[in-house]
Design an enzyme around this catalytic site. Structure first.
Site, PDB file in Angstrom:
ATOM      1  N   GLU A  73      36.031  21.101  53.081  1.00  0.00           N
ATOM      2  CA  GLU A  73      35.187  20.184  53.966  1.00  0.00           C
ATOM      3  C   GLU A  73      35.209  20.600  55.481  1.00  0.00           C
ATOM      4  O   GLU A  73      35.605  19.890  56.258  1.00  0.00           O
ATOM      5  CB  GLU A  73      35.686  18.644  53.885  1.00  0.00           C
ATOM      6  CG  GLU A  73      35.328  17.910  52.438  1.00  0.00           C
ATOM      7  CD  GLU A  73      33.860  17.949  52.145  1.00  0.00           C
ATOM      8  OE1 GLU A  73      33.130  17.981  53.040  1.00  0.00           O
ATOM      9  OE2 GLU A  73      33.759  17.832  50.831  1.00  0.00           O
ATOM     10  N   ASP A 133      49.663  30.325  48.415  1.00  0.00           N
ATOM     11  CA  ASP A 133      49.928  31.066  49.292  1.00  0.00           C
ATOM     12  C   ASP A 133      51.430  31.461  49.950  1.00  0.00           C
ATOM     13  O   ASP A 133      51.615  32.175  50.538  1.00  0.00           O
ATOM     14  CB  ASP A 133      48.594  31.567  50.191  1.00  0.00           C
ATOM     15  CG  ASP A 133      47.347  32.033  49.505  1.00  0.00           C
ATOM     16  OD1 ASP A 133      47.597  32.565  48.448  1.00  0.00           O
ATOM     17  OD2 ASP A 133      46.404  31.894  50.303  1.00  0.00           O
ATOM     18  N   ARG A 255      44.329  53.062  37.695  1.00  0.00           N
ATOM     19  CA  ARG A 255      43.661  52.042  37.416  1.00  0.00           C
ATOM     20  C   ARG A 255      43.956  50.712  37.945  1.00  0.00           C
ATOM     21  O   ARG A 255      44.913  50.670  38.464  1.00  0.00           O
ATOM     22  CB  ARG A 255      43.531  51.697  35.752  1.00  0.00           C
ATOM     23  CG  ARG A 255      43.271  52.878  34.866  1.00  0.00           C
ATOM     24  CD  ARG A 255      41.622  52.952  34.853  1.00  0.00           C
ATOM     25  NE  ARG A 255      41.337  53.944  33.886  1.00  0.00           N
ATOM     26  CZ  ARG A 255      41.046  55.441  34.469  1.00  0.00           C
ATOM     27  NH1 ARG A 255      41.134  55.473  35.791  1.00  0.00           N
ATOM     28  NH2 ARG A 255      40.566  56.289  33.562  1.00  0.00           N
ATOM     29  N   ARG A 264      45.780  30.619  39.913  1.00  0.00           N
ATOM     30  CA  ARG A 264      45.541  29.238  40.693  1.00  0.00           C
ATOM     31  C   ARG A 264      45.369  28.060  39.529  1.00  0.00           C
ATOM     32  O   ARG A 264      45.802  27.007  39.680  1.00  0.00           O
ATOM     33  CB  ARG A 264      44.475  29.216  41.499  1.00  0.00           C
ATOM     34  CG  ARG A 264      44.787  29.293  42.949  1.00  0.00           C
ATOM     35  CD  ARG A 264      43.771  29.124  43.836  1.00  0.00           C
ATOM     36  NE  ARG A 264      42.509  28.344  43.809  1.00  0.00           N
ATOM     37  CZ  ARG A 264      41.390  28.378  44.539  1.00  0.00           C
ATOM     38  NH1 ARG A 264      41.699  29.248  45.741  1.00  0.00           N
ATOM     39  NH2 ARG A 264      40.275  27.649  44.119  1.00  0.00           N
TER      40      ARG A 264
END
Length: 337
Positions: A73, A133, A255, A264
């Site tokens: 928001e 985080d 790779r 999450r």
């Protein structure tokens, strides 16, 4: 007293455990009325609420996501900082019309910044730090971080077998825009050979030297863990740039794997469930004591609080002196610098 609870920003394991911790403590211990606000701060403006009772708070401790929904928001924050006082008045009116004595805001850095603005407008608010985080200033750890590290570590563990079987370099990108906490902790826990953090930057030549040095010692496979926010030349994508440069310079097949949103999602770890419960319960204690305008935090492994004004606009970042960085270097792990 009547309190409202909302979640804002990205989803994160442990939000529901926090809602439960706040709500059940408020109802059982203090006899408060509790309402859940849907869809973040926009739900406050729209009066989109539902009563929360012991029944609705049961069975959510282990659920990922958020039963209240969430949204980002930025527009809501702009209303609070607008020179047009009528904009902020709409928010104050919504708070008052809902009959709230306090608003509990669960979210990351942006949410804590917005919550501080609400406090400056005279609303009674409490912030609860949420982010995988782990970069919120003023708290040692945030719920969601442990779960994300567990998921990333398991992925790194699995990639070791592929790397060794095919004698490849496996590059793993984990989340972390400006802070490399997930990369640091998961990289160390997963036995990575190279860990690249946004705070430290990197020298591609030193990365290649570290990988070649391993090959010369009879270890032709390496695990490279990269935080997604690693700054790249010419705004190139980190995994693409590094994969190409490493293979070209070392001659070792390289790779990439991008873990993305799986870090999450899903159920919170036991540690995060307990942390969220402790944080939520303490938030309710602050409300009962009339102590508003602060964020619940962890200090010296104790649950405490800090003024929102000290948190807003700051980030907690990895430093070169962090003990895990220092220990990693002692063990021969390259940080690309």
């Amino acid at each position: 007293m009547k309190i409202g609870i909302l979640s804002s920003g990205g989803d994160c394991p442990g939000i529901n455990a926090t809602i439960r911790g706040v709500g059940k403590t408020a109802i059982t211990q203090y006899g408060m009325e509790v309402v859940g606000i849907h869809g973040g701060f926009s739900g406050l403006l729209n009066r989109d609420v539902e009563p929360l009772d012991e029944h609705s708070l049961s069975g959510i401790l282990n659920l990922g996501g958020t039963i209240l929904g969430t949204s980002r928001e930025k527009g809501f924050r702009e209303m609070l900082t607008s020179p047009d006082q009528e904009q902020s008045l709409l928010i104050t009116q919504a708070y008052e019309e809902l009959g709230l004595d306090c608003l509990v805001c669960i979210g990351g850095n942006g949410t804590q910044k917005t919550t501080n603005l609400l406090a400056q407008h005279g609303l009674h608010v409490i912030g609860l730090p949420k982010t995988i985080d782990n970069d919120i200033w003023g708290t040692e750890i945030t719920f969601g971080f442990d779960t994300a590290v567990n998921i990333a570590t398991e992925a790194i563990d699995r990639l070791h077998s592929t790397a060794s079987s095919h004698k490849r370099v496996m590059l793993v990108e984990v989340m972390g825009h400006r802070a490399g906490w997930i990369a640091l902790y998961a990289g160390m826990a997963g036995g990575a050979d190279v860990i690249l953090l946004p705070e430290l930057g990197f020298d591609i030549q030193k990365i290649n030297e570290a990988i070649c040095h391993r090959a010369q010692k009879g270890k032709p496979h390496s695990i490279v863990v990269v935080a997604e926010g690693l700054k790249m030349p010419d705004k190139k994508k980190a995994t693409d740039f590094l994969t190409h440069e490493i293979e070209a310079a070392t001659g070792i097949e390289t790779r990439k794997t991008v873990l993305g949103y799986i870090q999450r999602g899903g159920n919170p770890s036991p540690f995060d469930r307990i942390l969220a419960t402790r944080l939520g319960g303490y938030a309710t204690e602050l409300i009962a004591k009339g102590q508003f305008g602060c964020m619940v935090c962890v200090k010296d492994n104790r649950i405490d609080s800090i003024p929102l004004s000290e948190v807003a606009g700051k980030l907690k970042l990895v430093t070169p002196e962090h003990d895990l960085v220092v220990q990693g270097k002692r063990m021969g792990i390259s940080f690309g610098v």
